[in-house]
Scaffold this motif. Structure first.
Motif, PDB file in Angstrom:
ATOM      1  N   GLU A  58       0.551   0.665  -8.907  1.00 57.22           N
ATOM      2  CA  GLU A  58       0.518   1.966  -9.591  1.00 57.22           C
ATOM      3  C   GLU A  58       1.571   2.873  -8.977  1.00 57.22           C
ATOM      4  O   GLU A  58       1.963   2.700  -7.823  1.00 57.22           O
ATOM      5  CB  GLU A  58      -0.857   2.623  -9.398  1.00 57.22           C
ATOM      6  N   HIS A  60       3.103   5.843  -7.034  1.00 55.36           N
ATOM      7  CA  HIS A  60       2.673   6.625  -5.873  1.00 55.36           C
ATOM      8  C   HIS A  60       3.656   7.768  -5.681  1.00 55.36           C
ATOM      9  O   HIS A  60       4.547   7.705  -4.824  1.00 55.36           O
ATOM     10  CB  HIS A  60       2.631   5.746  -4.622  1.00 55.36           C
ATOM     11  N   ASN A  68       2.231   0.293  -2.931  1.00 57.31           N
ATOM     12  CA  ASN A  68       1.894   0.980  -1.676  1.00 57.31           C
ATOM     13  C   ASN A  68       0.519   0.603  -1.125  1.00 57.31           C
ATOM     14  O   ASN A  68       0.379   0.272   0.056  1.00 57.31           O
ATOM     15  CB  ASN A  68       1.967   2.491  -1.886  1.00 57.31           C
ATOM     16  N   ASP A  69      -0.506   0.651  -1.988  1.00 58.45           N
ATOM     17  CA  ASP A  69      -1.865   0.374  -1.505  1.00 58.45           C
ATOM     18  C   ASP A  69      -2.011  -1.077  -1.050  1.00 58.45           C
ATOM     19  O   ASP A  69      -2.723  -1.366  -0.089  1.00 58.45           O
ATOM     20  CB  ASP A  69      -2.903   0.662  -2.597  1.00 58.45           C
ATOM     21  N   HIS A 186      -3.508  11.406  -3.066  1.00 57.20           N
ATOM     22  CA  HIS A 186      -2.756  10.246  -3.576  1.00 57.20           C
ATOM     23  C   HIS A 186      -1.263  10.457  -3.339  1.00 57.20           C
ATOM     24  O   HIS A 186      -0.663  11.339  -3.941  1.00 57.20           O
ATOM     25  CB  HIS A 186      -3.036  10.051  -5.072  1.00 57.20           C
ATOM     26  N   GLU A 191      -1.622   9.506   3.180  1.00 56.40           N
ATOM     27  CA  GLU A 191      -1.247   8.159   2.730  1.00 56.40           C
ATOM     28  C   GLU A 191       0.217   7.854   3.054  1.00 56.40           C
ATOM     29  O   GLU A 191       0.551   6.750   3.495  1.00 56.40           O
ATOM     30  CB  GLU A 191      -1.502   8.038   1.222  1.00 56.40           C
TER      31      GLU A 191
HETATM   32 ZN   LIG Z   1      -2.486   4.770  -2.786  1.00 50.84          ZN
END
Ligand SMILES: [Zn+2]
Length: 294
Positions: A58, A60, A68-69, A186, A191
């Protein structure tokens, strides 16, 4: 040649030889790096405890990579498994992300497929000896999906237990944040700071102010009412917070806190024999509920 010189040569030769003797191979924590024979050893060494780090594809914000996640959760999970041995499943990013479909690069599978794929994945892990599966969540959009998945493991008998480890980056002694914590949700300061530790080469701090991560608050509802469009209503750029103020200092703290939390989870799960015992008792009783002792 003198006797002592000969002895010195012998000792030298012996030490050179021993230096060349290969050390016993280190068992990788990564499922895909193990040979079939090593995999058997890995399952034994992990006591059947396996990690499924769960990422997503997704947007970021304007400054972080799509994965990223996935990159961050694999970074912390691999580090944790090296401290407390566990087998780590390959890259997995088939989660809930419908709310970012308006942005480029999002991969959003249907809810049916998310649940089926996750079930077949944990079933396959268990069939291969992972009787304790810890899903390590790395994506906030999975926060409802994963406990629901764990709850629905009770709908049919399983010979393994699913545990969910939530994202846990904050802790006591945390360095002061420069941006408001409430909207740092987010690709914001927190993060982005972890990304500066996991994959600094993919972080473009100079681009972090190109878009707004401000809360646009476009739907007004009381706190006890939930609706799916809430995220888009507040953060249509799929950016919440301010990534430009991220720092390595905060990232080091948060990554370490997250890793420590996973290490603690692995140790607790290895020590837990009660969950499977009770799960089996529950499945047995659920076959004939009228006979369940009261
Ligand atoms: Zn994230």
């Amino acid at each position: 040649m003198s006797k002592s010189l000969l002895l010195a040569f012998t000792v030298l030769a012996a030490s050179a030889l021993s230096a060349q003797t290969p050390a016993p191979p280190k068992l990788s924590v990564q499922w895909e790096e193990l040979s079939a024979a090593e995999f058997k050893d890995a399952i034994a060494r992990s006591q059947g405890t396996c990690l499924l780090p769960f990422g997503i594809m997704e947007k970021h914000g304007p400054h972080l990579p799509l994965g990223n996640d996935l990159l961050n959760v694999r970074y912390v999970a691999l580090n944790a498994a090296q401290q407390e041995y566990a087998v780590v499943f390959p890259a997995y990013y088939f989660g809930q992300i419908a709310e970012a479909k308006q942005q480029p690069g999002t991969v959003a599978y249907s809810r049916r497929l998310q649940l089926e794929l996750l079930q077949e994945t944990t079933d396959e892990m268990a069939r291969n000896g992972c009787k304790k599966v810890i899903i390590v969540n790395g994506h906030g959009g999975n926060n409802s999906l994963l406990p629901y998945f764990a709850q629905t493991q009770l709908d049919a008998p399983h010979d393994y237990v699913v545990y969910v480890a939530a994202i846990g980056r904050s802790g006591p002694g945390e360095p002061k944040h420069k941006s408001p914590r409430e909207t740092d949700m987010h690709a914001g300061e927190s993060e982005t700071s972890v990304s500066l530790i996991a994959r600094p080469d993919l972080v473009h701090l100079d681009r972090a102010t190109q878009e707004s991560g401000a809360d646009q608050g476009r739907v007004k509802l009381p706190d006890n009412v939930y609706t799916g469009i809430w995220w888009y209503a507040r953060f249509p750029n799929h950016y919440a917070g301010d990534g430009s103020v991220a720092s390595r200092e905060l990232g080091e703290f948060e990554a370490k806190t997250w890793i420590n939390g996973i290490v603690t989870a692995i140790r607790a799960v290895k020590a837990d024999s009660e969950s499977l015992r009770l799960q089996n008792q529950f499945f047995e009783q659920s076959k004939h509920p009228l006979e369940t002792p009261r």
